[in-house]
Design a protein around this motif. Structure first.
Motif, PDB file in Angstrom:
ATOM      1  N   TYR A   1      -5.181  16.446  32.672  1.00 36.69           N
ATOM      2  CA  TYR A   1      -3.834  16.843  32.498  1.00 36.69           C
ATOM      3  C   TYR A   1      -3.109  17.752  33.223  1.00 36.69           C
ATOM      4  O   TYR A   1      -1.711  17.917  33.149  1.00 36.69           O
ATOM      5  CB  TYR A   1      -3.861  17.435  30.878  1.00 36.69           C
ATOM      6  CG  TYR A   1      -4.451  16.677  29.918  1.00 36.69           C
ATOM      7  CD1 TYR A   1      -3.874  15.589  29.258  1.00 36.69           C
ATOM      8  CD2 TYR A   1      -5.614  17.017  29.368  1.00 36.69           C
ATOM      9  CE1 TYR A   1      -4.340  14.844  28.246  1.00 36.69           C
ATOM     10  CE2 TYR A   1      -6.109  16.432  28.424  1.00 36.69           C
ATOM     11  CZ  TYR A   1      -5.773  15.214  27.885  1.00 36.69           C
ATOM     12  OH  TYR A   1      -6.248  14.425  26.887  1.00 36.69           O
ATOM     13  N   GLY A   2      -3.534  18.216  34.340  1.00 33.68           N
ATOM     14  CA  GLY A   2      -2.703  19.052  35.144  1.00 33.68           C
ATOM     15  C   GLY A   2      -1.598  18.502  35.841  1.00 33.68           C
ATOM     16  O   GLY A   2      -0.494  19.014  35.769  1.00 33.68           O
ATOM     17  N   PRO A   3      -1.603  17.146  36.405  1.00 29.23           N
ATOM     18  CA  PRO A   3      -0.441  16.419  36.980  1.00 29.23           C
ATOM     19  C   PRO A   3       0.610  16.479  35.887  1.00 29.23           C
ATOM     20  O   PRO A   3       1.884  16.629  36.401  1.00 29.23           O
ATOM     21  CB  PRO A   3      -0.895  15.180  37.367  1.00 29.23           C
ATOM     22  CG  PRO A   3      -2.512  15.311  37.703  1.00 29.23           C
ATOM     23  CD  PRO A   3      -2.805  16.755  36.560  1.00 29.23           C
ATOM     24  N   TRP A   4       0.329  16.006  34.951  1.00 31.14           N
ATOM     25  CA  TRP A   4       1.234  15.983  33.603  1.00 31.14           C
ATOM     26  C   TRP A   4       2.059  17.114  33.418  1.00 31.14           C
ATOM     27  O   TRP A   4       3.299  17.294  33.419  1.00 31.14           O
ATOM     28  CB  TRP A   4       0.941  15.339  32.361  1.00 31.14           C
ATOM     29  CG  TRP A   4       1.750  15.206  31.564  1.00 31.14           C
ATOM     30  CD1 TRP A   4       2.664  14.124  31.320  1.00 31.14           C
ATOM     31  CD2 TRP A   4       2.344  16.122  30.285  1.00 31.14           C
ATOM     32  NE1 TRP A   4       3.609  14.455  30.292  1.00 31.14           N
ATOM     33  CE2 TRP A   4       3.370  15.506  29.873  1.00 31.14           C
ATOM     34  CE3 TRP A   4       1.790  17.407  30.125  1.00 31.14           C
ATOM     35  CZ2 TRP A   4       3.921  16.261  28.633  1.00 31.14           C
ATOM     36  CZ3 TRP A   4       2.506  17.965  29.043  1.00 31.14           C
ATOM     37  CH2 TRP A   4       3.481  17.509  28.195  1.00 31.14           C
TER      38      TRP A   4
ATOM     39  N   GLU B   1      -5.408  25.540  39.731  1.00 29.25           N
ATOM     40  CA  GLU B   1      -5.352  24.808  40.986  1.00 29.25           C
ATOM     41  C   GLU B   1      -6.534  24.699  41.990  1.00 29.25           C
ATOM     42  O   GLU B   1      -7.029  25.827  42.190  1.00 29.25           O
ATOM     43  CB  GLU B   1      -3.713  24.974  41.787  1.00 29.25           C
ATOM     44  CG  GLU B   1      -3.318  24.425  42.785  1.00 29.25           C
ATOM     45  CD  GLU B   1      -2.888  23.217  42.041  1.00 29.25           C
ATOM     46  OE1 GLU B   1      -2.916  22.020  42.612  1.00 29.25           O
ATOM     47  OE2 GLU B   1      -2.488  23.074  40.962  1.00 29.25           O
TER      48      GLU B   1
ATOM     49  N   TRP C   1      -8.256  20.035  33.378  1.00 28.53           N
ATOM     50  CA  TRP C   1      -7.114  20.265  34.424  1.00 28.53           C
ATOM     51  C   TRP C   1      -6.897  18.844  35.334  1.00 28.53           C
ATOM     52  O   TRP C   1      -5.535  18.664  35.595  1.00 28.53           O
ATOM     53  CB  TRP C   1      -7.263  21.592  35.043  1.00 28.53           C
ATOM     54  CG  TRP C   1      -5.944  21.622  36.069  1.00 28.53           C
ATOM     55  CD1 TRP C   1      -5.994  21.814  37.534  1.00 28.53           C
ATOM     56  CD2 TRP C   1      -4.648  22.090  35.562  1.00 28.53           C
ATOM     57  NE1 TRP C   1      -4.773  21.830  37.976  1.00 28.53           N
ATOM     58  CE2 TRP C   1      -3.882  22.407  36.773  1.00 28.53           C
ATOM     59  CE3 TRP C   1      -4.105  22.633  34.249  1.00 28.53           C
ATOM     60  CZ2 TRP C   1      -2.649  22.592  36.753  1.00 28.53           C
ATOM     61  CZ3 TRP C   1      -2.895  22.637  34.227  1.00 28.53           C
ATOM     62  CH2 TRP C   1      -2.040  22.926  35.477  1.00 28.53           C
ATOM     63  N   GLU C   2      -8.023  18.553  35.684  1.00 34.01           N
ATOM     64  CA  GLU C   2      -8.025  17.296  36.520  1.00 34.01           C
ATOM     65  C   GLU C   2      -7.142  16.175  35.668  1.00 34.01           C
ATOM     66  O   GLU C   2      -6.717  15.237  36.425  1.00 34.01           O
ATOM     67  CB  GLU C   2      -9.368  16.624  36.746  1.00 34.01           C
ATOM     68  CG  GLU C   2     -10.119  17.493  37.592  1.00 34.01           C
ATOM     69  CD  GLU C   2      -9.743  17.486  39.136  1.00 34.01           C
ATOM     70  OE1 GLU C   2      -9.349  16.544  39.583  1.00 34.01           O
ATOM     71  OE2 GLU C   2      -9.829  18.544  40.023  1.00 34.01           O
TER      72      GLU C   2
ATOM     73  N   GLU D   1      -1.537  26.778  35.805  1.00 32.99           N
ATOM     74  CA  GLU D   1      -1.090  26.271  37.100  1.00 32.99           C
ATOM     75  C   GLU D   1      -1.885  27.028  38.508  1.00 32.99           C
ATOM     76  O   GLU D   1      -2.176  26.575  39.335  1.00 32.99           O
ATOM     77  CB  GLU D   1       0.217  26.088  37.391  1.00 32.99           C
ATOM     78  CG  GLU D   1       0.752  25.495  38.458  1.00 32.99           C
ATOM     79  CD  GLU D   1       2.382  25.152  38.462  1.00 32.99           C
ATOM     80  OE1 GLU D   1       3.113  25.953  38.171  1.00 32.99           O
ATOM     81  OE2 GLU D   1       2.559  24.055  38.719  1.00 32.99           O
TER      82      GLU D   1
ATOM     83  N   GLN E   1       2.291  19.834  35.434  1.00 32.66           N
ATOM     84  CA  GLN E   1       2.983  20.221  36.714  1.00 32.66           C
ATOM     85  C   GLN E   1       4.431  19.458  36.555  1.00 32.66           C
ATOM     86  O   GLN E   1       5.385  19.881  37.126  1.00 32.66           O
ATOM     87  CB  GLN E   1       2.441  20.051  37.882  1.00 32.66           C
ATOM     88  CG  GLN E   1       0.975  21.007  38.119  1.00 32.66           C
ATOM     89  CD  GLN E   1       0.321  20.690  39.391  1.00 32.66           C
ATOM     90  OE1 GLN E   1       0.278  19.494  39.631  1.00 32.66           O
ATOM     91  NE2 GLN E   1      -0.394  21.815  39.700  1.00 32.66           N
ATOM     92  N   GLN E   2       4.373  18.049  36.184  1.00 32.61           N
ATOM     93  CA  GLN E   2       5.553  17.428  36.258  1.00 32.61           C
ATOM     94  C   GLN E   2       6.435  17.760  35.272  1.00 32.61           C
ATOM     95  O   GLN E   2       7.714  17.322  35.117  1.00 32.61           O
ATOM     96  CB  GLN E   2       5.258  15.873  36.389  1.00 32.61           C
ATOM     97  CG  GLN E   2       4.494  15.649  37.801  1.00 32.61           C
ATOM     98  CD  GLN E   2       3.901  14.049  37.702  1.00 32.61           C
ATOM     99  OE1 GLN E   2       3.965  13.489  36.849  1.00 32.61           O
ATOM    100  NE2 GLN E   2       3.656  13.724  38.882  1.00 32.61           N
TER     101      GLN E   2
END
Length: 90
Positions: free
Chosen positions: A45-48, A35, A42-43, A31, A50-51
């Motif tokens: 799977y990153g949002p998943w 970021e 990361w583009e 993270e 982080q949530q």
């Protein structure tokens, strides 16, 4: 009817704890380090991540635990846990 519980030994708990700690470190490091950078994974799977931090940590820990069992089936290096040599108590 008698039920026999399988209690995890100390080596198993240590192995699992190490995998969870590495999973936590990996999620928070990813993270912080990824970021703002445009890494394709990361583009995607990153949002998943982080949530759903708890689920991401669990997935990483499970993968690491499986890999550790494949690499060290007899126990962690340096472990002093007794080995199961087929002895069954009366």
């Amino acid at each position: 009817m008698e039920f026999q519980q399988n209690k995890p030994n100390r080596d198993t708990l240590t192995r699992l704890a190490v995998c969870v700690v590495i999973g936590v470190a990996a999620v928070y490091a990813a993270e912080k380090l990824c970021e703002g950078k445009h890494f394709p994974l990361w583009e995607k799977y990153g949002p998943w991540v982080q949530q759903n931090k708890v689920q991401a940590i669990a997935v990483i820990a499970a993968v690491l635990y499986g890999a550790s069992l494949a690499l060290w089936p007899e126990g962690l290096p340096g472990s002093t846990a007794p080995k199961d040599d087929g002895f069954e108590p009366c």
